[in-house]
Design a protein around this motif. Structure first.
Motif, PDB file in Angstrom:
ATOM      1  N   PRO A  24       0.811  -1.234   0.000  1.00 25.92           N
ATOM      2  CA  PRO A  24       0.000   0.000   0.000  1.00 25.92           C
ATOM      3  C   PRO A  24       0.835   1.270   0.000  1.00 25.92           C
ATOM      4  O   PRO A  24       0.379   2.307  -0.498  1.00 25.92           O
ATOM      5  CB  PRO A  24      -0.818  -0.129   1.294  1.00 25.92           C
ATOM      6  N   ASP A  25       2.040   1.226   0.548  1.00 21.83           N
ATOM      7  CA  ASP A  25       2.895   2.417   0.604  1.00 21.83           C
ATOM      8  C   ASP A  25       4.012   2.392  -0.441  1.00 21.83           C
ATOM      9  O   ASP A  25       4.992   3.126  -0.321  1.00 21.83           O
ATOM     10  CB  ASP A  25       3.516   2.542   2.006  1.00 21.83           C
ATOM     11  N   ALA A  26       3.870   1.537  -1.452  1.00 22.37           N
ATOM     12  CA  ALA A  26       4.912   1.454  -2.489  1.00 22.37           C
ATOM     13  C   ALA A  26       5.041   2.793  -3.209  1.00 22.37           C
ATOM     14  O   ALA A  26       4.063   3.513  -3.415  1.00 22.37           O
ATOM     15  CB  ALA A  26       4.566   0.351  -3.487  1.00 22.37           C
ATOM     16  N   GLY A  27       6.285   3.099  -3.582  1.00 19.94           N
ATOM     17  CA  GLY A  27       6.551   4.367  -4.265  1.00 19.94           C
ATOM     18  C   GLY A  27       7.535   4.178  -5.388  1.00 19.94           C
ATOM     19  O   GLY A  27       7.619   3.115  -6.016  1.00 19.94           O
ATOM     20  N   VAL A 195       5.173  18.753 -13.267  1.00 18.33           N
ATOM     21  CA  VAL A 195       4.575  17.698 -12.457  1.00 18.33           C
ATOM     22  C   VAL A 195       5.684  16.991 -11.692  1.00 18.33           C
ATOM     23  O   VAL A 195       6.662  16.529 -12.285  1.00 18.33           O
ATOM     24  CB  VAL A 195       3.791  16.687 -13.312  1.00 18.33           C
ATOM     25  N   ILE A 196       5.518  16.908 -10.379  1.00 13.13           N
ATOM     26  CA  ILE A 196       6.491  16.222  -9.523  1.00 13.13           C
ATOM     27  C   ILE A 196       5.784  15.042  -8.878  1.00 13.13           C
ATOM     28  O   ILE A 196       4.734  15.204  -8.254  1.00 13.13           O
ATOM     29  CB  ILE A 196       7.029  17.171  -8.431  1.00 13.13           C
ATOM     30  N   ASP A 197       6.341  13.855  -9.047  1.00 17.32           N
ATOM     31  CA  ASP A 197       5.776  12.632  -8.456  1.00 17.32           C
ATOM     32  C   ASP A 197       6.770  12.105  -7.446  1.00 17.32           C
ATOM     33  O   ASP A 197       7.825  11.572  -7.811  1.00 17.32           O
ATOM     34  CB  ASP A 197       5.509  11.601  -9.558  1.00 17.32           C
ATOM     35  N   THR A 198       6.465  12.238  -6.166  1.00 17.45           N
ATOM     36  CA  THR A 198       7.415  11.838  -5.132  1.00 17.45           C
ATOM     37  C   THR A 198       6.705  11.658  -3.800  1.00 17.45           C
ATOM     38  O   THR A 198       5.559  12.111  -3.626  1.00 17.45           O
ATOM     39  CB  THR A 198       8.527  12.902  -4.979  1.00 17.45           C
ATOM     40  N   GLN A 199       7.383  10.997  -2.887  1.00 20.89           N
ATOM     41  CA  GLN A 199       6.900  10.953  -1.515  1.00 20.89           C
ATOM     42  C   GLN A 199       7.168  12.312  -0.882  1.00 20.89           C
ATOM     43  O   GLN A 199       8.253  12.877  -1.025  1.00 20.89           O
ATOM     44  CB  GLN A 199       7.618   9.860  -0.715  1.00 20.89           C
ATOM     45  N   LEU A 200       6.189  12.838  -0.181  1.00 17.85           N
ATOM     46  CA  LEU A 200       6.341  14.161   0.429  1.00 17.85           C
ATOM     47  C   LEU A 200       7.049  14.012   1.772  1.00 17.85           C
ATOM     48  O   LEU A 200       6.453  14.116   2.843  1.00 17.85           O
ATOM     49  CB  LEU A 200       4.979  14.831   0.576  1.00 17.85           C
ATOM     50  N   ILE A 227       2.070  18.703  -7.587  1.00 20.50           N
ATOM     51  CA  ILE A 227       2.969  17.892  -6.764  1.00 20.50           C
ATOM     52  C   ILE A 227       2.176  16.682  -6.284  1.00 20.50           C
ATOM     53  O   ILE A 227       1.310  16.794  -5.408  1.00 20.50           O
ATOM     54  CB  ILE A 227       3.527  18.695  -5.578  1.00 20.50           C
ATOM     55  N   LEU A 228       2.464  15.528  -6.883  1.00 19.22           N
ATOM     56  CA  LEU A 228       1.725  14.301  -6.576  1.00 19.22           C
ATOM     57  C   LEU A 228       2.360  13.590  -5.388  1.00 19.22           C
ATOM     58  O   LEU A 228       3.555  13.701  -5.159  1.00 19.22           O
ATOM     59  CB  LEU A 228       1.721  13.379  -7.794  1.00 19.22           C
ATOM     60  N   GLY A 229       1.544  12.818  -4.675  1.00 16.61           N
ATOM     61  CA  GLY A 229       2.075  12.020  -3.575  1.00 16.61           C
ATOM     62  C   GLY A 229       1.586  12.498  -2.223  1.00 16.61           C
ATOM     63  O   GLY A 229       0.938  13.546  -2.092  1.00 16.61           O
TER      64      GLY A 229
END
Length: 268
Positions: A24-27, A195-200, A227-229
């Motif tokens: 569930p927390d895969a990134g 667009v930024i896709d990352t863990q915050l 900013i995704l994530g």
């Protein structure tokens, strides 16, 4: 390199990380490892991926030709499946940030450490409110790869950090993550879009990006930033966006399904 020119037939490879691609927390790290592992399997290798257990997921599951073993890698007393796989492996890829793979393999198989988030050096500026546990985690991760036979990082900057702060003297290879086939197909936005896709998380330094953005946003009236994530930095980033009057420019839509994430990345 294509499948026809390379083979890993009869090779047994073990990947060790905290989470797999279905967690569930895969990134980003999990997607990166998954893409690499499935290619190895396509080239004829027998690939096992050892991870922590996850609620609702089976202990053993094949995914795209890779056998995911959720046996609980953090338990030093976890024998059986994981230990047996490690003893048969021709190579171990350890992405946990700790020298767990070399312990499991008993020193017989080559160990490749994957360092996706190099820890900061003593001259790195971080908020003084960092917890002692977080600093200890960075400190430990900086030194863990030195027991590996080789290290893989994702960028030249990360390689420099590993060389400088972890004092790694062996081979350090850069293997950029890139994108999957079709991930960037589609029409690009007519207006400037980032667009930024990352863990915050703090070590992603989105705060640095927002401070720079505040200085130029007034000159780029048609710019949009997504900013995704999700992650622990989300409340602070929201405050920074409000304080910098960036609500018109920046949105935080959260974590999105892969298809929607890829659609937005394609437009950037």
């Amino acid at each position: 390199m294509n499948k026809g020119s390379f083979t890993l037939a009869d090779r047994q490879l073990l990947v060790v990380s905290d989470r797999d691609v279905r967690h569930p927390d895969a990134g980003g790290q999990e997607r990166y490892l998954h893409q690499v592992a499935r290619r190895w399997a396509g080239w004829g290798a027998s690939v096992s991926w050892a991870v922590e257990r996850a609620p609702g997921l089976p202990d053993v599951e094949p995914i795209d030709g890779v056998m995911v073993v959720r046996s609980g890698i953090r338990s030093w007393r976890q024998p059986s499946v994981l230990t047996q796989v490690a003893r048969r492996a021709h190579a171990v890829v350890d992405a946990t940030g700790y020298p767990r793979g070399s312990v499991l393999a008993g020193g017989r198989a080559p160990i490749v450490a994957v360092v996706t988030d190099p820890p900061p050096g003593p001259d790195d500026t971080r908020p003084s409110s960092l917890s002692a546990l977080r600093r200890l985690s960075w400190y430990s991760a900086a030194r863990a790869p030195r027991g590996a036979d080789a290290i893989v990082t994702l960028s030249p900057a990360a390689r420099h950090a590993v060389r400088r702060h972890a004092r790694a003297h062996g081979p350090v290879f850069v293997v950029p993550p890139g994108t999957g086939p079709g991930a960037t197909s589609g029409a690009r936005s007519a207006d400037p879009l980032i667009v930024i896709d990352t863990q915050l998380a703090l070590d992603r330094r989105i705060d640095v990006f927002l401070r720079a953005l505040a200085a130029v946003a007034g000159q780029l009236t048609d710019l949009t930033v997504e900013i995704l994530g999700t992650g622990p930095e989300l409340p602070r980033l929201r405050r920074m966006i409000a304080d910098g009057a960036l609500e018109r420019v920046v949105s935080l839509p959260g974590r999105l399904p892969e298809s929607e994430r890829d659609r937005r990345l394609a437009r950037a």
